[in-house]
Design a protein around this motif. Structure first.
Motif, PDB file in Angstrom:
ATOM      1  N   ARG A   1      34.663  22.044  40.459  1.00  0.00           N
ATOM      2  CA  ARG A   1      34.868  20.436  40.790  1.00  0.00           C
ATOM      3  C   ARG A   1      35.960  19.743  39.432  1.00  0.00           C
ATOM      4  O   ARG A   1      37.013  19.207  39.519  1.00  0.00           O
TER       5      ARG A   1
ATOM      6  N   LEU B   1      39.163  18.310  40.392  1.00  0.00           N
ATOM      7  CA  LEU B   1      40.084  16.795  39.922  1.00  0.00           C
ATOM      8  C   LEU B   1      41.152  16.965  39.034  1.00  0.00           C
ATOM      9  O   LEU B   1      41.536  16.082  39.528  1.00  0.00           O
TER      10      LEU B   1
ATOM     11  N   SER C   1      39.380   9.414  31.813  1.00  0.00           N
ATOM     12  CA  SER C   1      37.576   9.709  32.240  1.00  0.00           C
ATOM     13  C   SER C   1      37.593  10.651  32.686  1.00  0.00           C
ATOM     14  O   SER C   1      36.870  12.077  32.961  1.00  0.00           O
ATOM     15  N   TYR C   2      39.080  11.991  32.097  1.00  0.00           N
ATOM     16  CA  TYR C   2      39.141  13.479  33.343  1.00  0.00           C
ATOM     17  C   TYR C   2      38.322  13.815  31.573  1.00  0.00           C
ATOM     18  O   TYR C   2      37.615  15.009  31.350  1.00  0.00           O
TER      19      TYR C   2
ATOM     20  N   LEU D   1      34.608  13.340  31.331  1.00  0.00           N
ATOM     21  CA  LEU D   1      34.116  14.143  31.987  1.00  0.00           C
ATOM     22  C   LEU D   1      33.788  16.422  31.708  1.00  0.00           C
ATOM     23  O   LEU D   1      33.047  17.027  31.918  1.00  0.00           O
TER      24      LEU D   1
ATOM     25  N   SER E   1      28.310  10.268  35.361  1.00  0.00           N
ATOM     26  CA  SER E   1      29.818  11.691  35.688  1.00  0.00           C
ATOM     27  C   SER E   1      30.418  10.947  37.467  1.00  0.00           C
ATOM     28  O   SER E   1      31.147  10.960  37.656  1.00  0.00           O
ATOM     29  N   GLU E   2      29.290  10.429  38.093  1.00  0.00           N
ATOM     30  CA  GLU E   2      29.664   9.776  39.323  1.00  0.00           C
ATOM     31  C   GLU E   2      30.688   8.642  39.216  1.00  0.00           C
ATOM     32  O   GLU E   2      32.101   8.918  40.419  1.00  0.00           O
TER      33      GLU E   2
ATOM     34  N   GLU F   1      33.981   9.741  37.898  1.00  0.00           N
ATOM     35  CA  GLU F   1      34.613  10.287  39.467  1.00  0.00           C
ATOM     36  C   GLU F   1      35.123   9.270  40.017  1.00  0.00           C
ATOM     37  O   GLU F   1      36.507   9.198  40.261  1.00  0.00           O
TER      38      GLU F   1
ATOM     39  N   TYR G   1      38.878   8.353  41.428  1.00  0.00           N
ATOM     40  CA  TYR G   1      39.713   8.690  42.970  1.00  0.00           C
ATOM     41  C   TYR G   1      40.105   7.044  43.155  1.00  0.00           C
ATOM     42  O   TYR G   1      41.352   6.456  44.280  1.00  0.00           O
TER      43      TYR G   1
END
Length: 176
Positions: free
Chosen positions: A16, A20, A61-62, A65, A94-95, A98, A102
């Motif tokens: 995953r 990403l 964000s990355y 995560l 985490s959602e 992500e 996006y």
């Protein structure tokens, strides 16, 4: 095969995160090639600022995560898996992270066409405000059950359940 489930979580998280990373890298390459190389005559300081903002959103964000999903291994030479890290398939924070990635991809690529797509970024704080309002409303503004009037049927049902709960459970045993 101990820790087989944890090993699967580590592998799925790695897949995953790699996906990403490829999405982020592809989006940045497309933006730089199209906006800076092909449409260079209309490239202004605002576009540089947009590239910095989207890069910061990607980075934060990355990195969050990556730190959440990082597995922990023992310090012995065997590299035994102690913790698989956060399972990204379970949803939760985490959602949301992500989703930020996006939305950033969409804004970055769509802003090649028009600068008005930057307004889409308002979805992120609007959703955060919605979630916080729901939390505050449930915590501070709920009337509670103290002032509610209970009808006869629900009162009897509640009393029956309380009586049943107060009784001990009967355990059947077999005699020989």
């Amino acid at each position: 095969m101990a820790n087989q489930g944890a090993k699967k979580i580590v592998e799925k998280n790695k897949q995953r995160m790699d996906l990403l990373w490829r999405i982020i890298l592809g989006s940045n390459i497309i933006y730089i090639v199209v906006r800076m190389a092909i449409m260079y005559s209309s490239f202004t300081w605002k576009h540089w600022f947009g590239l910095v903002v989207t890069s910061a959103a990607y980075f934060l964000s990355y990195k969050q995560l990556a730190s959440m999903t990082k597995p922990e291994y023992s310090e012995s030479g065997e590299k035994e898996l102690l913790s698989a890290g956060y399972d990204m398939r379970t949803g939760g924070i985490s959602e949301y992270l992500e989703d930020v990635i996006y939305i950033t991809v969409f804004v970055q690529l769509a802003s090649i066409i028009s600068g008005k797509f930057w307004w889409t970024y308002l979805v992120i704080p609007a959703f955060g405000g919605y979630k916080i309002f729901g939390l505050l409303r449930g915590t501070f503004f709920s009337g509670g059950s103290e002032g509610e009037v209970e009808d006869e049927k629900s009162r009897k049902k509640r009393e029956k359940m309380e009586k049943k709960a107060s009784r001990g459970k009967m355990v059947k045993t077999r005699t020989r």
